[in-house]
Design a protein around this motif. Structure first.
Motif, PDB file in Angstrom:
ATOM      1  N   GLY A 122       4.161   0.387  -1.630  1.00 53.30           N
ATOM      2  CA  GLY A 122       2.834   0.762  -2.103  1.00 53.30           C
ATOM      3  C   GLY A 122       2.548   2.240  -1.920  1.00 53.30           C
ATOM      4  O   GLY A 122       1.848   2.846  -2.748  1.00 53.30           O
ATOM      5  N   TYR A 123       3.088   2.822  -0.863  1.00 55.30           N
ATOM      6  CA  TYR A 123       2.910   4.262  -0.669  1.00 55.30           C
ATOM      7  C   TYR A 123       3.551   5.043  -1.809  1.00 55.30           C
ATOM      8  O   TYR A 123       2.928   5.943  -2.390  1.00 55.30           O
ATOM      9  N   TYR A 124       4.795   4.710  -2.143  1.00 51.30           N
ATOM     10  CA  TYR A 124       5.473   5.452  -3.207  1.00 51.30           C
ATOM     11  C   TYR A 124       4.787   5.245  -4.553  1.00 51.30           C
ATOM     12  O   TYR A 124       4.708   6.169  -5.368  1.00 51.30           O
ATOM     13  N   GLN A 125       4.274   4.052  -4.806  1.00 45.88           N
ATOM     14  CA  GLN A 125       3.547   3.810  -6.043  1.00 45.88           C
ATOM     15  C   GLN A 125       2.284   4.654  -6.095  1.00 45.88           C
ATOM     16  O   GLN A 125       1.909   5.169  -7.164  1.00 45.88           O
ATOM     17  N   ALA A 126       1.636   4.842  -4.948  1.00 46.01           N
ATOM     18  CA  ALA A 126       0.443   5.683  -4.900  1.00 46.01           C
ATOM     19  C   ALA A 126       0.790   7.139  -5.210  1.00 46.01           C
ATOM     20  O   ALA A 126       0.009   7.843  -5.857  1.00 46.01           O
ATOM     21  N   VAL A 127       1.961   7.600  -4.762  1.00 47.17           N
ATOM     22  CA  VAL A 127       2.396   8.957  -5.097  1.00 47.17           C
ATOM     23  C   VAL A 127       2.553   9.103  -6.606  1.00 47.17           C
ATOM     24  O   VAL A 127       2.151  10.108  -7.207  1.00 47.17           O
ATOM     25  N   VAL A 128       3.142   8.073  -7.242  1.00 45.69           N
ATOM     26  CA  VAL A 128       3.303   8.091  -8.697  1.00 45.69           C
ATOM     27  C   VAL A 128       1.935   8.189  -9.374  1.00 45.69           C
ATOM     28  O   VAL A 128       1.731   8.984 -10.315  1.00 45.69           O
TER      29      VAL A 128
ATOM     30  N   ASN B 140       9.559  14.959  -8.545  1.00 44.08           N
ATOM     31  CA  ASN B 140       8.401  14.080  -8.716  1.00 44.08           C
ATOM     32  C   ASN B 140       8.799  12.709  -9.253  1.00 44.08           C
ATOM     33  O   ASN B 140       8.079  12.098 -10.045  1.00 44.08           O
ATOM     34  N   ARG B 141       9.945  12.212  -8.778  1.00 43.70           N
ATOM     35  CA  ARG B 141      10.427  10.902  -9.206  1.00 43.70           C
ATOM     36  C   ARG B 141      10.345   9.903  -8.041  1.00 43.70           C
ATOM     37  O   ARG B 141      11.231   9.085  -7.830  1.00 43.70           O
ATOM     38  N   GLU B 142       9.250   9.969  -7.307  1.00 42.59           N
ATOM     39  CA  GLU B 142       9.090   9.075  -6.166  1.00 42.59           C
ATOM     40  C   GLU B 142       9.074   7.606  -6.564  1.00 42.59           C
ATOM     41  O   GLU B 142       9.345   6.734  -5.723  1.00 42.59           O
ATOM     42  N   GLY B 143       8.773   7.324  -7.817  1.00 46.52           N
ATOM     43  CA  GLY B 143       8.753   5.947  -8.273  1.00 46.52           C
ATOM     44  C   GLY B 143      10.103   5.262  -8.223  1.00 46.52           C
ATOM     45  O   GLY B 143      10.180   4.034  -8.270  1.00 46.52           O
ATOM     46  N   GLU B 144      11.183   6.027  -8.110  1.00 44.15           N
ATOM     47  CA  GLU B 144      12.530   5.468  -8.029  1.00 44.15           C
ATOM     48  C   GLU B 144      13.022   5.292  -6.600  1.00 44.15           C
ATOM     49  O   GLU B 144      14.034   4.621  -6.369  1.00 44.15           O
ATOM     50  N   ILE B 145      12.332   5.906  -5.655  1.00 45.56           N
ATOM     51  CA  ILE B 145      12.866   5.995  -4.293  1.00 45.56           C
ATOM     52  C   ILE B 145      12.978   4.639  -3.622  1.00 45.56           C
ATOM     53  O   ILE B 145      14.010   4.318  -3.019  1.00 45.56           O
ATOM     54  N   TYR B 146      11.937   3.827  -3.700  1.00 39.46           N
ATOM     55  CA  TYR B 146      11.962   2.580  -2.934  1.00 39.46           C
ATOM     56  C   TYR B 146      13.088   1.664  -3.399  1.00 39.46           C
ATOM     57  O   TYR B 146      13.865   1.153  -2.584  1.00 39.46           O
ATOM     58  N   SER B 147      13.210   1.453  -4.686  1.00 38.36           N
ATOM     59  CA  SER B 147      14.236   0.527  -5.178  1.00 38.36           C
ATOM     60  C   SER B 147      15.644   1.071  -4.981  1.00 38.36           C
ATOM     61  O   SER B 147      16.587   0.294  -4.788  1.00 38.36           O
ATOM     62  N   ARG B 148      15.811   2.378  -5.022  1.00 36.18           N
ATOM     63  CA  ARG B 148      17.149   2.960  -4.922  1.00 36.18           C
ATOM     64  C   ARG B 148      17.645   3.100  -3.490  1.00 36.18           C
ATOM     65  O   ARG B 148      18.851   2.991  -3.232  1.00 36.18           O
ATOM     66  N   PHE B 149      16.737   3.356  -2.548  1.00 35.65           N
ATOM     67  CA  PHE B 149      17.183   3.780  -1.225  1.00 35.65           C
ATOM     68  C   PHE B 149      16.725   2.916  -0.062  1.00 35.65           C
ATOM     69  O   PHE B 149      17.291   3.011   1.027  1.00 35.65           O
ATOM     70  N   TRP B 150      15.716   2.086  -0.249  1.00 34.36           N
ATOM     71  CA  TRP B 150      15.172   1.357   0.891  1.00 34.36           C
ATOM     72  C   TRP B 150      15.814  -0.020   1.052  1.00 34.36           C
ATOM     73  O   TRP B 150      16.200  -0.664   0.085  1.00 34.36           O
ATOM     74  N   SER B 151      15.863  -0.467   2.297  1.00 28.76           N
ATOM     75  CA  SER B 151      16.414  -1.771   2.645  1.00 28.76           C
ATOM     76  C   SER B 151      15.510  -2.898   2.146  1.00 28.76           C
ATOM     77  O   SER B 151      14.299  -2.710   1.947  1.00 28.76           O
ATOM     78  N   VAL B 152      16.107  -4.069   1.988  1.00 33.43           N
ATOM     79  CA  VAL B 152      15.324  -5.256   1.636  1.00 33.43           C
ATOM     80  C   VAL B 152      14.792  -5.956   2.887  1.00 33.43           C
ATOM     81  O   VAL B 152      14.120  -6.981   2.787  1.00 33.43           O
ATOM     82  N   ALA B 153      15.077  -5.413   4.060  1.00 32.34           N
ATOM     83  CA  ALA B 153      14.599  -6.019   5.306  1.00 32.34           C
ATOM     84  C   ALA B 153      13.070  -6.051   5.327  1.00 32.34           C
ATOM     85  O   ALA B 153      12.402  -5.173   4.784  1.00 32.34           O
ATOM     86  N   GLU B 154      12.518  -7.073   5.955  1.00 37.30           N
ATOM     87  CA  GLU B 154      11.066  -7.219   6.008  1.00 37.30           C
ATOM     88  C   GLU B 154      10.414  -6.243   6.977  1.00 37.30           C
ATOM     89  O   GLU B 154       9.216  -5.969   6.871  1.00 37.30           O
ATOM     90  N   ASP B 155      11.179  -5.726   7.942  1.00 41.36           N
ATOM     91  CA  ASP B 155      10.582  -4.879   8.974  1.00 41.36           C
ATOM     92  C   ASP B 155      10.811  -3.395   8.704  1.00 41.36           C
ATOM     93  O   ASP B 155      10.915  -2.591   9.629  1.00 41.36           O
TER      94      ASP B 155
END
Length: 253
Positions: free
Chosen positions: A78-84, A45-60
């Motif tokens: 925003g999706y991951y923040q909603a999970v949090v 239940n640590r979805e709040g870390e997923i975007y910054s740790r694993f996702w690209s900075v690309a706009e698309d």
């Protein structure tokens, strides 16, 4: 007869020096570890870390599910923040329902109580582009998610796929496009080939029934859940060796 996919793989291997092949194997190891860490953060239940740790900075960037897509960095994060936010709402709701067990816990101690989302990844097929700039991966995922909703805690079986495009960035491989779709998502103890029979709503869990995730950037039917009348649905396309991303397909929208 020689399989065309095997022949392509053999030709790709012949293109590289030993050092380059070692780098490609290391790339595959890094990608496997990235997705393993992703699955573990979901479990914890640590979805709040997923975007910054694993996702690209690309706009698309984009994130797809059975019924729609989040497109762009703001929508995906925003999706991951909603999970949090939902995880916290579940914890607070359970605390109010079971004060004798949870009443004395702080928000920090309480966070994560309730949801149990198991996403084991297996059968990986990973291809790194010959130019080393992108990669593709497909995983099967037979798991479960035990969530609290308007009827209280309910457990579901799931069976589907993670299909991911990756970008190599300065800090290593990152998720570019991700598609997580299920063929089966059914209440435990019920037939996964028939419509679900929801449990009755409980007033003490009404806030969970009212919670809504952000609207999809593009709502559309991406993959229909299995029913006896569903047309044959093949797996998401399996990665094959490729040179540059321009010559292959995308798992994005």
């Amino acid at each position: 007869m020689i399989c065309a996919g095997w022949l392509r793989s053999a030709l790709v291997i012949l293109m590289f020096t030993t050092e380059e092949l070692v780098q490609r194997w290391e790339d595959q190891r890094e990608i496997k570890n990235l997705m393993g860490k992703y699955a573990n953060l979901v479990l914890l239940n640590r979805e709040g870390e997923i975007y910054s740790r694993f996702w690209s900075v690309a706009e698309d960037t984009c994130l797809g599910f059975n019924d729609g897509w989040y497109v762009g960095r703001e929508a995906v994060s925003g999706y991951y923040q909603a999970v949090v936010e939902r995880n916290m709402l579940v914890a607070k709701t359970l605390q109010a329902r079971f004060p004798e067990h949870l009443g004395g816990q702080s928000d920090e101690e309480l966070y994560g109580v309730g949801p149990f989302k198991v996403k084991p990844l297996y059968n990986p097929v990973i291809e790194v582009a010959a130019d080393g700039k992108t990669a593709k991966g497909l995983w099967s995922c037979q798991g479960a998610h035990n969530e609290a909703g308007s009827a209280g805690p309910v457990a579901n079986w799931t069976w589907g796929y993670f299909a991911v495009d990756f970008l190599r960035e300065e800090n290593g491989w990152r998720i570019w496009h991700m598609l997580y779709v299920n063929d089966v998502d059914c209440i435990c103890g019920q037939s996964w080939g028939k419509p679900a029979e929801p449990y009755p709503d409980l007033p003490e869990f009404a806030a969970l029934g009212a919670f809504q995730y952000p609207a999809y950037t593009k709502a559309q039917a991406v993959r229909e859940l299995y029913t006896p009348n569903r047309p044959v649905a093949l797996t998401p396309e399996i990665p094959v060796p490729y040179t540059t991303f321009a010559e292959t397909f995308s798992y994005g929208i």
